[in-house]
Design a protein around this motif. Structure first.
Motif, short mmCIF file in Angstrom:
data_model
loop_
_atom_site.label_atom_id
_atom_site.label_comp_id
_atom_site.label_asym_id
_atom_site.label_seq_id
_atom_site.Cartn_x
_atom_site.Cartn_y
_atom_site.Cartn_z
N GLU A 267 41.10 45.65 46.92
CA GLU A 267 40.81 44.28 46.48
C GLU A 267 40.77 44.18 44.95
O GLU A 267 41.28 43.23 44.37
CB GLU A 267 39.46 43.83 47.05
N LYS B 103 43.23 42.02 42.57
CA LYS B 103 42.67 41.07 41.60
C LYS B 103 43.18 41.35 40.19
O LYS B 103 43.44 40.43 39.41
CB LYS B 103 41.14 41.17 41.63
N ASP C 45 36.58 40.27 34.55
CA ASP C 45 35.92 40.97 35.65
C ASP C 45 35.16 42.16 35.07
O ASP C 45 35.59 43.30 35.16
CB ASP C 45 36.96 41.45 36.67
#
Length: 130
Positions: A35, A39, A93
């Motif tokens: 994931e 991303k 992030d």
């Protein structure tokens, strides 16, 4: 000389633990890593390539043989951590602090290993002439 070796072994131990943690994370938390890679915009097959390359690189750094491949290993780790930190910053992030810490540890191990090797070579050269 002794303090240089101490600094080197401490930094090498911390760096090794970080890399081993990364490799274990790739295998134990594979779904979460997939994931994250999606991303970040990286292809998923890169997970396996990074795990293998980090394993080989760590082994080469631990053996610390003065060879051209060791320079490439340090360069590869530097590019990996730099691009990882930049990717995390680009998508907002996290701040990539773990990558920055690994870069610092990588620099310390590189510089200290060079100093230790150079001092060992100087002592060997000195012994030839005495």
């Amino acid at each position: 000389m002794n303090s240089q070796k101490t600094i080197y072994y401490i930094a090498l131990s911390l760096f090794s633990l970080a890399i081993l943690g990364s490799i274990l994370n790739y295998s134990m938390n594979y779904e979460m890593v997939v994931e994250t890679f999606i991303k970040l915009g990286y292809p998923i097959y890169l997970i396996h390539v990074l795990a293998v390359c980090q394993s080989i690189g760590l082994i080469l750094i631990l053996f610390n043989k003065p060879h051209w491949s060791l320079e490439w290993v340090y360069a590869g780790f530097f590019m990996n951590f730099t691009l990882g930190a930049l990717a995390h910053l680009a998508i907002k992030d996290g701040n990539g602090a773990s990558a920055v810490i690994c870069i610092v540890l990588l620099f310390v191990t590189y510089i200290q290993s060079r100093k230790i090797r150079d001092n060992s070579n100087e002592l060997a050269e000195f012994g030839k002439y005495v």
